[in-house]
Scaffold this motif. Structure first.
Motif, short mmCIF file in Angstrom:
data_model
loop_
_atom_site.label_atom_id
_atom_site.label_comp_id
_atom_site.label_asym_id
_atom_site.label_seq_id
_atom_site.Cartn_x
_atom_site.Cartn_y
_atom_site.Cartn_z
N ASP A 1 0.83 -1.14 0.10
CA ASP A 1 -0.01 -0.15 0.15
C ASP A 1 0.85 1.25 0.07
O ASP A 1 0.25 2.62 -0.21
N ASP A 2 2.08 1.08 0.22
CA ASP A 2 3.26 2.19 0.27
C ASP A 2 3.37 2.68 -1.29
O ASP A 2 4.61 2.09 -1.50
N ILE A 3 2.65 3.13 -1.82
CA ILE A 3 2.81 3.19 -3.46
C ILE A 3 3.46 4.63 -3.91
O ILE A 3 3.53 5.64 -2.83
N ALA A 4 4.17 4.74 -5.09
CA ALA A 4 4.87 5.99 -5.18
C ALA A 4 3.76 7.27 -5.50
O ALA A 4 2.65 6.91 -5.90
N THR A 5 4.27 8.46 -5.40
CA THR A 5 3.48 9.49 -5.37
C THR A 5 4.55 10.53 -6.26
O THR A 5 4.15 11.78 -5.81
N GLY A 6 5.26 10.27 -7.12
CA GLY A 6 6.38 10.98 -7.49
C GLY A 6 5.93 11.97 -8.70
O GLY A 6 6.36 13.13 -8.88
N GLY A 7 4.86 11.66 -9.68
CA GLY A 7 4.16 12.42 -10.51
C GLY A 7 4.87 12.51 -11.80
O GLY A 7 4.38 13.34 -12.70
N GLY A 8 6.01 11.88 -12.08
CA GLY A 8 6.82 11.93 -13.24
C GLY A 8 6.85 10.55 -14.04
O GLY A 8 5.86 10.14 -14.27
N THR A 9 7.97 10.24 -14.27
CA THR A 9 8.04 8.69 -15.01
C THR A 9 8.43 7.89 -14.23
O THR A 9 9.40 7.98 -13.32
N LEU B 1 3.15 -0.39 -7.81
CA LEU B 1 4.08 0.49 -7.21
C LEU B 1 4.51 1.78 -7.92
O LEU B 1 4.99 2.33 -7.30
N ALA B 2 3.93 1.83 -9.21
CA ALA B 2 4.06 3.01 -9.99
C ALA B 2 2.74 3.98 -9.85
O ALA B 2 2.71 5.08 -10.58
N ARG B 3 1.86 3.61 -9.24
CA ARG B 3 0.57 4.48 -8.96
C ARG B 3 1.21 5.75 -8.69
O ARG B 3 2.01 6.18 -7.56
N GLY B 4 0.68 6.91 -9.16
CA GLY B 4 1.06 8.01 -8.85
C GLY B 4 1.82 9.04 -9.73
O GLY B 4 2.14 9.94 -9.75
N TYR B 5 2.52 8.18 -10.61
CA TYR B 5 3.19 8.45 -11.82
C TYR B 5 2.49 8.86 -13.11
O TYR B 5 1.57 7.93 -13.33
N ARG B 6 2.83 9.80 -13.71
CA ARG B 6 2.08 10.31 -14.89
C ARG B 6 2.44 9.33 -16.26
O ARG B 6 1.58 9.09 -16.89
N ARG B 7 3.53 9.03 -16.25
CA ARG B 7 3.97 7.93 -17.44
C ARG B 7 4.86 6.92 -17.10
O ARG B 7 5.64 6.98 -16.20
N VAL B 8 4.30 5.77 -17.32
CA VAL B 8 4.97 4.51 -17.03
C VAL B 8 5.23 3.54 -18.24
O VAL B 8 4.56 3.38 -19.03
N LEU B 9 6.64 3.25 -18.13
CA LEU B 9 6.86 2.14 -19.21
C LEU B 9 7.25 0.93 -18.43
O LEU B 9 8.12 0.86 -17.69
N ALA B 10 6.69 -0.27 -18.90
CA ALA B 10 6.80 -1.31 -18.18
C ALA B 10 7.28 -2.52 -18.81
O ALA B 10 6.79 -2.71 -19.99
N GLU C 1 -5.54 -0.75 -14.54
CA GLU C 1 -5.55 -0.01 -13.41
C GLU C 1 -5.04 1.52 -13.42
O GLU C 1 -5.40 2.34 -12.94
N LEU C 2 -3.72 1.38 -13.71
CA LEU C 2 -2.97 2.59 -13.83
C LEU C 2 -3.36 3.39 -14.48
O LEU C 2 -3.58 4.79 -14.40
N THR C 3 -3.88 2.96 -15.98
CA THR C 3 -4.41 3.89 -16.78
C THR C 3 -5.71 4.45 -16.48
O THR C 3 -6.05 5.55 -16.69
N ALA C 4 -6.60 3.79 -15.81
CA ALA C 4 -7.91 4.15 -15.41
C ALA C 4 -7.63 5.43 -14.28
O ALA C 4 -8.52 6.12 -14.13
N GLY C 5 -6.53 5.39 -13.67
CA GLY C 5 -6.02 6.23 -12.61
C GLY C 5 -5.55 7.61 -13.27
O GLY C 5 -5.13 8.38 -12.41
N GLY C 6 -5.27 7.63 -14.52
CA GLY C 6 -4.90 8.77 -15.17
C GLY C 6 -3.37 8.76 -15.63
O GLY C 6 -2.87 9.65 -16.31
N ALA C 7 -2.82 7.64 -15.60
CA ALA C 7 -1.49 7.46 -16.11
C ALA C 7 -1.54 7.06 -17.48
O ALA C 7 -2.19 6.23 -18.17
#
Length: 290
Positions: free
Chosen positions: A6-14, A205-214, A234-240
């Motif tokens: 539950d300790d997810i990221a909140t960085g807002g970047g990539t 764990l990448a929740r909170g980042y705007r752009r995610v490359l997996a 789920e990340l996409t639904a959250g706006g990423a």
């Protein structure tokens, strides 16, 4: 250790998320990373690198400054080779434990108990093998790096980073501790097993980042757990904006079924490079402009 599932990221970047997949999956991953870098999309520019199992190894090396091209070429020439011997009996015991329940929480705790009870190599041997795999990347880098592992008793996903007490070698060893093959790694008074046993990539764990490359060599874990595609949705639904790269049919043929087969490593790496080259323009739409 920095936190739990539950300790997810909140960085807002990539965020660059690198999943597990054994020696063969790791080889494919290095091909993808090098292919993207060769196309002008440097994956190492991410604000955070999140690594699980094989992704923890190569994510650490990438974060410590080893170029994607170097990681890739070492797969081609065999200089990164590791022989991970997994017996049929170990495989069957793993499957028996992992598939013993349709409930995700019960299934992961069942696997954790089996890992704690198993007789495997001594912890010192595992730490030595991981230190060799890291090829000099044995100190936490200045840039953000998070390593995922699973608590063998509770089944929770936890992360390690430079702010905790674990060394980088210990954190990566915990993330790579395949149940019934390598022993759980004891850190912070808890025992940890392979971070990919519950989710091969841990995209949550990448929740909170705007752009995610997996980059995910094996999209689905063994057992009743959510796959990478569901987590990406789920990340996409959250706006990423998410780019999820998993092996295409050509890559799967090159990789084969045995993710420990050293003979498959060069072909898997080349397949990853070819796939990334073909997808670079699509990835750029998310990675560079989203």
């Amino acid at each position: 250790m920095s936190g739990s599932n539950d300790d997810i990221a909140t960085g807002g970047g990539t965020a660059l998320v690198l999943g597990g997949g054994g020696p063969v999956g790791g080889a494919w991953m290095t091909g993808v990373l090098a292919g993207l870098a060769d196309a002008g999309l440097d994956p190492a520019r991410a604000d955070v690198i999140i690594g699980t199992s094989a992704g923890a190894v190569f994510g650490s090396r990438l974060a410590c400054g080893q170029p994607p091209r170097e990681l890739y070429e070492r797969q081609l020439d065999g200089s990164d080779r590791i022989d991970l011997a997994v017996s049929t009996a170990q495989t069957l015991r793993f499957l028996w434990a992992a598939l013993g329940s349709r409930n995700p929480e019960r299934a992961i705790r069942r696997l954790g108990r089996a890992a704690l009870a198993a007789r495997t190599a001594p912890a010192s041997e595992v730490l030595g093998a991981v230190r060799e795999l890291l090829r000099g990347a044995t100190e936490w880098p200045a840039r953000a790096l998070r390593i995922a592992a699973v608590d063998a008793l509770t089944g929770e996903v936890g992360t390690f980073d430079a702010g905790g007490k674990a060394t980088l070698v210990e954190a990566v060893a915990a993330s790579c501790a395949v149940p019934l093959v390598w022993p759980p790694v004891e850190l912070d008074g808890r025992h940890w097993i392979d971070g990919g046993t519950r989710s091969t990539a841990n995209l949550q764990l990448a929740r909170g980042y705007r752009r995610v490359l997996a980059v995910v060599p094996v999209p689905n874990a063994v057992g009743p757990h959510p796959g990478a595609a569901r987590q990406a949705a789920e990340l996409t639904a959250g706006g990423a904006a998410v780019s999820l790269l998993a092996p295409d049919p050509a890559a799967r043929r090159a990789m084969g079924r045995d993710m420990t087969a050293a003979t498959r490593v060069p072909a898997a790496a080349r397949a990853g490079h070819a796939q990334a080259t073909a997808l670079a323009e699509t990835v750029a739409e998310t990675w560079l402009t989203a």
